[in-house]
Design a protein around this motif. Structure first.
Motif, short mmCIF file in Angstrom:
data_model
loop_
_atom_site.label_atom_id
_atom_site.label_comp_id
_atom_site.label_asym_id
_atom_site.label_seq_id
_atom_site.Cartn_x
_atom_site.Cartn_y
_atom_site.Cartn_z
N THR A 39 -1.05 2.03 7.72
CA THR A 39 -1.39 1.56 6.60
C THR A 39 -2.84 1.94 6.11
OG1 THR A 39 0.16 -0.33 6.90
CG2 THR A 39 -1.42 -0.75 5.25
N GLY A 61 -8.79 0.17 -3.12
CA GLY A 61 -8.41 -0.98 -3.42
C GLY A 61 -7.01 -1.33 -3.29
N ARG A 62 -6.41 -0.28 -2.87
CA ARG A 62 -4.82 -0.63 -2.76
C ARG A 62 -4.45 0.12 -1.44
NH1 ARG A 62 -0.81 3.15 -4.30
NH2 ARG A 62 -1.61 5.16 -4.78
N GLU A 63 -3.41 -0.48 -0.89
CA GLU A 63 -2.61 -0.15 0.29
C GLU A 63 -1.55 0.87 0.08
OE1 GLU A 63 -1.75 -3.40 2.64
OE2 GLU A 63 -3.61 -3.93 2.98
N ARG A 64 -1.53 1.92 0.93
CA ARG A 64 -0.36 2.56 1.27
C ARG A 64 0.12 2.76 2.58
NH1 ARG A 64 -1.67 8.21 -2.00
NH2 ARG A 64 -3.86 7.63 -1.52
N THR A 65 1.42 2.83 2.77
CA THR A 65 2.06 2.77 4.31
C THR A 65 3.24 4.03 4.43
OG1 THR A 65 1.74 0.35 4.49
CG2 THR A 65 3.34 1.26 5.76
N GLU A 79 -10.85 3.59 2.85
CA GLU A 79 -11.61 2.47 3.41
C GLU A 79 -11.20 1.88 4.72
OE1 GLU A 79 -10.85 -0.45 0.21
OE2 GLU A 79 -11.32 0.99 -1.37
N ASP A 134 -11.75 8.56 0.02
CA ASP A 134 -11.41 7.64 -0.44
C ASP A 134 -11.11 6.44 0.39
OD1 ASP A 134 -11.80 8.80 -2.72
OD2 ASP A 134 -9.94 9.52 -3.24
N ARG A 159 -5.88 1.72 3.50
CA ARG A 159 -6.54 1.19 2.17
C ARG A 159 -7.46 1.87 1.62
NH1 ARG A 159 -6.32 -3.68 -0.18
NH2 ARG A 159 -8.00 -4.53 -1.55
#
Length: 458
Positions: A378, A383-387, A298, A296, A380
């Motif tokens: 970080t 379509g969303r970001e996680r850090t 990107e 998943d 992506r």
């Protein structure tokens, strides 16, 4: 140990801060972490004893210089200085050994091989050996504090340079040299100190550790025989600080150490790669543990210290050794679930496999000012970001837990080489090293599994 130093007396003050170290006077934490350093070093040396680097050194050096000194995990023996060289290089071959931020290098790999070779020859007991290890590590880390970052930033590999001083200090302590002897030994160490960071990702890097061990030991032995060196080698005109650190000497940094033992601030590795890759690995592992699926992803952004540039930013590693110095490769491996605690994971084939290449290409590295042990990753995905962030620069507070983790690492590295029985005996001997009557009782446990004492002697 915290007397303020001025430039003209830098070498004398450093010698004065460690030459008189007695094991009984060292804090319990210092003695405990010293045992941790010894355990970790033996594990790393045994793990490195089967590497290609070790085989080359054995055939090209040890075979030409037979002697009586033990080579860790090997049937062969070598001369005293060659044993320090080969054991030092072997112990750094996996790049899995300890590190220290004041030294900006790896404290045990230059010191332990020199002290071990000499202690075995002299029949020294475990307490004398451990005190020498503390003295050597204290010296090289205090010297690192004195000259600061310019030395490392100029391109010097501190394990090879400062490590030569550390090995000389450890062996001077073991030989019981007087003050003038110490100053001469440090003078000889300073004129032999070398090692360039441009060798990272090649066999030259572990060779630096071996050379530091051998040259430091040589320095102390020569002085015992009457040899001389410059007793102000660090601060003198055209001396170590002038040539290796742009003349930088920072007395305030050394004075600020006070009475604390720097060995207690040693950091240990649980990933078999450059320590500057560990914070990104830990951050990436947090994200993976949070349910992130590699397919998943990107894009990946790694933010880390500018110190990483020129150290572990190999963009396209082709070998396992280069992969250890690639933030992109190690972060990709962590995201894919590779076992980065296993040195065998870092191999040439893995660096070229499609899934690793695909993940690596999605990773960008942005260097920023800040501590070298901190990083943020970080991701992506969907379509969303996680850090996630990590800091691997904090020494352990729970030393019992640290011993447990290092013990697991030790057995994983040692048992395949010397077998379970010898590994357990070696572990027990190190745990009680202050009561070991002769270091030879330890070196007798280092033969490969299945090799008898009789066959080794013959």
């Amino acid at each position: 140990m915290g007397r303020r130093v001025s430039e003209p007396e830098a070498t004398q003050t450093l010698v004065g801060s460690v030459a008189g170290i007695k094991l009984k006077d060292a804090p319990e934490a210092a003695r405990t972490v010293a045992r941790h350093c010894v355990l970790d070093w033996f594990g790393c040396a045994l793990g490195g004893s089967t590497e290609q680097l070790s085989r080359i050194l054995l055939s090209e050096v040890a075979a030409r210089e037979p002697g009586e000194s033990t080579l860790v995990g090997r049937a062969e023996r070598a001369t005293l200085l060659t044993a320090a060289l080969i054991n030092g290089a072997m112990s750094h071959a996996l790049d899995f050994d300890d590190t220290h931020w004041l030294m900006n290098g790896h404290p045990s790999v230059p010191v332990l091989p020199a002290a071990l070779a000499l202690a075995e020859q002299e029949g020294a007991d475990g307490a004398a050996f451990l005190a020498a290890v503390i003295a050597g590590i204290e010296f090289e880390c205090r010297l690192g504090a004195l000259i600061g970052g310019p030395h490392y930033l100029a391109g010097w590999h501190a394990t090879g340079t400062l490590g030569t001083f550390g090995a000389a200090a450890a062996t001077s302590h073991l030989l019981g040299l007087d003050r003038d002897g110490w100053l001469n030994a440090i003078g000889l160490a300073g004129t032999q100190a070398a090692g360039l960071k441009s060798g990272f990702g090649t066999m030259a890097k572990p060779l630096h550790a071996g050379r530091a061990a051998s040259n430091g030991l040589l320095s102390a032995l020569l002085v015992r025989g009457g040899f001389t060196g410059n007793p102000a080698i660090i601060e003198t005109a055209q001396g170590f600080a002038a040539t290796h650190a742009g003349g930088a000497i920072d007395p305030a940094r050394l004075a600020s150490i006070g009475e604390r033992f720097l060995i207690t601030e040693t950091l240990f590795k649980y990933h078999a790669s450059c320590y500057l890759t560990h914070a990104p690995i830990e951050a990436a592992m947090q994200l993976r543990a949070d349910g992130l699926r590699p397919g998943d992803i990107e894009s990946v952004q790694v933010r880390g210290s500018t110190t990483c540039v020129g150290v572990c930013d190999i963009a396209e590693p082709e070998t396992g050794l280069q992969g250890k110095f690639s933030l992109r490769a190690t972060t990709a491996m962590a995201l894919l679930g590779d076992d980065t605690s296993d040195p065998a994971t870092f191999n040439d084939e893995r660096m070229g496999e499609a899934d690793l290449l695909a993940m690596r290409y999605r990773i960008t590295f942005t260097p920023e000012p800040g501590p070298a042990t901190q990083a943020t990753v970080t991701i992506r995905a969907g379509g969303r970001e996680r850090t996630a962030s990590a800091d691997t620069g904090i020494p352990a507070n729970d030393l019992d837990a640290q011993w447990g983790k290092l013990s697991a690492k030790f057995f994983a590295l040692a048992e395949p080489v010397i077998g379970r029985e010898n590994a357990r005996s070696l572990h027990s001997a190190i745990a009680g090293i202050e009561d070991v009557s002769s270091v030879r009782d330890i070196t007798s446990l280092l033969r490969p599994a299945g090799l008898s004492l009789e066959s080794r002697a013959g």
